[in-house]
Design a protein around this motif. Sequence first.
Motif, PDB file in Angstrom:
ATOM      1  N   UNK A 174       0.820  -1.214   0.000  1.00 25.53           N
ATOM      2  CA  UNK A 174       0.000   0.000   0.000  1.00 25.53           C
ATOM      3  C   UNK A 174       0.852   1.261   0.000  1.00 25.53           C
ATOM      4  N   UNK A 175       1.861   1.326  -0.839  1.00 25.93           N
ATOM      5  CA  UNK A 175       2.771   2.466  -0.846  1.00 25.93           C
ATOM      6  C   UNK A 175       2.041   3.785  -1.062  1.00 25.93           C
ATOM      7  N   UNK A 176       1.168   3.843  -2.043  1.00 31.72           N
ATOM      8  CA  UNK A 176       0.512   5.113  -2.365  1.00 31.72           C
ATOM      9  C   UNK A 176      -0.406   5.578  -1.247  1.00 31.72           C
ATOM     10  N   UNK A 177      -1.122   4.640  -0.623  1.00 30.95           N
ATOM     11  CA  UNK A 177      -2.006   5.019   0.482  1.00 30.95           C
ATOM     12  C   UNK A 177      -1.201   5.546   1.658  1.00 30.95           C
ATOM     13  N   UNK A 211       8.720  -8.005  -2.494  1.00 26.00           N
ATOM     14  CA  UNK A 211       7.660  -7.115  -2.022  1.00 26.00           C
ATOM     15  C   UNK A 211       8.175  -5.686  -1.895  1.00 26.00           C
ATOM     16  N   UNK A 212       9.386  -5.542  -1.345  1.00 25.78           N
ATOM     17  CA  UNK A 212       9.970  -4.216  -1.201  1.00 25.78           C
ATOM     18  C   UNK A 212      10.215  -3.576  -2.567  1.00 25.78           C
ATOM     19  N   UNK A 213      10.632  -4.373  -3.509  1.00 28.52           N
ATOM     20  CA  UNK A 213      10.889  -3.863  -4.867  1.00 28.52           C
ATOM     21  C   UNK A 213       9.621  -3.274  -5.473  1.00 28.52           C
ATOM     22  N   UNK A 214       8.487  -3.960  -5.301  1.00 24.12           N
ATOM     23  CA  UNK A 214       7.212  -3.419  -5.793  1.00 24.12           C
ATOM     24  C   UNK A 214       6.850  -2.148  -5.049  1.00 24.12           C
ATOM     25  N   UNK A 215       7.071  -2.146  -3.724  1.00 24.59           N
ATOM     26  CA  UNK A 215       6.782  -0.951  -2.924  1.00 24.59           C
ATOM     27  C   UNK A 215       7.571   0.248  -3.438  1.00 24.59           C
ATOM     28  N   UNK A 216       8.860   0.049  -3.722  1.00 22.99           N
ATOM     29  CA  UNK A 216       9.689   1.175  -4.158  1.00 22.99           C
ATOM     30  C   UNK A 216       9.346   1.610  -5.576  1.00 22.99           C
ATOM     31  N   UNK A 217       8.925   0.681  -6.431  1.00 22.31           N
ATOM     32  CA  UNK A 217       8.467   1.096  -7.757  1.00 22.31           C
ATOM     33  C   UNK A 217       7.295   2.060  -7.624  1.00 22.31           C
ATOM     34  N   UNK A 218       6.324   1.691  -6.782  1.00 19.53           N
ATOM     35  CA  UNK A 218       5.163   2.562  -6.562  1.00 19.53           C
ATOM     36  C   UNK A 218       5.586   3.881  -5.924  1.00 19.53           C
ATOM     37  N   UNK A 219       6.588   3.836  -5.059  1.00 19.35           N
ATOM     38  CA  UNK A 219       7.055   5.049  -4.384  1.00 19.35           C
ATOM     39  C   UNK A 219       7.729   6.001  -5.363  1.00 19.35           C
ATOM     40  N   UNK A 222       4.963   7.588  -7.269  1.00 19.78           N
ATOM     41  CA  UNK A 222       4.239   8.549  -6.425  1.00 19.78           C
ATOM     42  C   UNK A 222       5.063   9.820  -6.270  1.00 19.78           C
ATOM     43  N   UNK A 223       6.343   9.690  -6.026  1.00 18.01           N
ATOM     44  CA  UNK A 223       7.217  10.846  -5.812  1.00 18.01           C
ATOM     45  C   UNK A 223       7.276  11.736  -7.045  1.00 18.01           C
ATOM     46  N   UNK A 224       7.255  11.121  -8.210  1.00 12.71           N
ATOM     47  CA  UNK A 224       7.262  11.898  -9.457  1.00 12.71           C
ATOM     48  C   UNK A 224       6.022  12.780  -9.554  1.00 12.71           C
ATOM     49  N   UNK A 321      17.303   0.254  -5.622  1.00 15.48           N
ATOM     50  CA  UNK A 321      18.045   0.326  -6.881  1.00 15.48           C
ATOM     51  C   UNK A 321      17.346  -0.497  -7.965  1.00 15.48           C
ATOM     52  N   UNK A 322      16.924  -1.702  -7.612  1.00 16.24           N
ATOM     53  CA  UNK A 322      16.261  -2.570  -8.589  1.00 16.24           C
ATOM     54  C   UNK A 322      14.931  -1.979  -9.050  1.00 16.24           C
ATOM     55  N   UNK A 323      14.220  -1.321  -8.139  1.00 16.04           N
ATOM     56  CA  UNK A 323      12.941  -0.709  -8.509  1.00 16.04           C
ATOM     57  C   UNK A 323      13.134   0.398  -9.537  1.00 16.04           C
ATOM     58  N   UNK A 324      14.155   1.225  -9.340  1.00 15.21           N
ATOM     59  CA  UNK A 324      14.420   2.286 -10.310  1.00 15.21           C
ATOM     60  C   UNK A 324      14.843   1.692 -11.650  1.00 15.21           C
ATOM     61  N   UNK A 325      15.614   0.610 -11.603  1.00 13.48           N
ATOM     62  CA  UNK A 325      15.991  -0.083 -12.836  1.00 13.48           C
ATOM     63  C   UNK A 325      14.751  -0.614 -13.557  1.00 13.48           C
ATOM     64  N   UNK A 326      13.805  -1.171 -12.792  1.00 13.71           N
ATOM     65  CA  UNK A 326      12.560  -1.683 -13.392  1.00 13.71           C
ATOM     66  C   UNK A 326      11.826  -0.582 -14.138  1.00 13.71           C
ATOM     67  N   UNK A 327      11.736   0.581 -13.507  1.00  8.33           N
ATOM     68  CA  UNK A 327      10.997   1.695 -14.108  1.00  8.33           C
ATOM     69  C   UNK A 327      11.670   2.147 -15.400  1.00  8.33           C
TER      70      UNK A 327
END
Length: 335
Positions: A174-177, A211-219, A222-224, A321-327
């Motif tokens: 629930x990163x965005x919430x 799970x953390x990787x998905x959380x950071x992708x959403x983060x 959201x930050x953008x 780092x992996x989340x930013x790479x995914x994006x």
Amino acid sequence: MSMWPWLAAEPAALILQPTSLCNLDCTYCYLPGRKLKRDMSPAVAHAIAGGIPAAWPSEGVLEVVWHGGEPLTIGVKAMRELLAPFEQLRRAGRIMHVIQTNATLISDEWCELFVEYDVSIGISIDAPPELTGNRIDWRGEPAFDRIIAGISKLEERDIHFTAIAVVDQGSVGEACEILDFLASLGCPYVGINMEEKEGTNQHDETPTIDQARRFWRDTFRWSRDNPQMKVREVEHLLEYLALPLTARQATVLHDPIPAIIDRAAELKYVQEFRLGINRCKAICEFFAHCQGAHAGNRHFEHGNFLATETEHCRTSTQAVVLALHDIHSERRIAV
């Protein structure tokens, strides 16, 4: 070259514990002895303030961070006695005070102290009440309403604050919430701590790296879209990547964070710390980013500094780092 090339020449912060006591019993807390009231004496505060070298800080301001336990359980009068020895340094612009608090004890009297000593406030609050039952008192009662009441006291006095939020298995999706909630409080800056098994916290179900990787992708996304609130982990990585290659290592030097321990223990810790850093450097593909910076977590999780990986490393460095790479990969495919 220094024999400690990964160690900063001076600390950016002094972490001080005014008391071991905490009025909450958060389920993920890793600190032992938080039911005990062991208070710092004014004599110790005088010794610490008097021991700060005249050369510190060489630039900027040295943060004196009052951390718990819950710092406010010491009481306003006792906290004033601990702050007094640092006052000459504060007035000279050499130090600033930071208090990390769960906010449940904030009162008008505490707000007066915050204003008088120009204290920066960090609030520990995780998420909307429906997403967390972790922050409870010793009777098992939720602390959320008391935390919000404390924040309201700060708002009445126009005292700004930052926040730290712990993310667990129940909220990692629930990163965005979570971020929407924290932004709604008027918080300009938040740090995210993924729950870890360390110290006295030995829960089996802490967030996984996936799970953390998905959380950071959403983060990141959201930050953008919500630049009004900065997320510590996002900012740190983007600032690091924006630097020239030659400047990157200097940004991730270890803060020495002085500690009061006996000489034999100091030598043991330094030797373990150095060996652990060298092991990380030899095998970890993420070392260039963090320089093995999670030493404290290694000690809390494994009981020593020799381990080369921790849950904190996996979920709060590697996964970011992996989340930013995914994006970026998604964008290249879309193009």
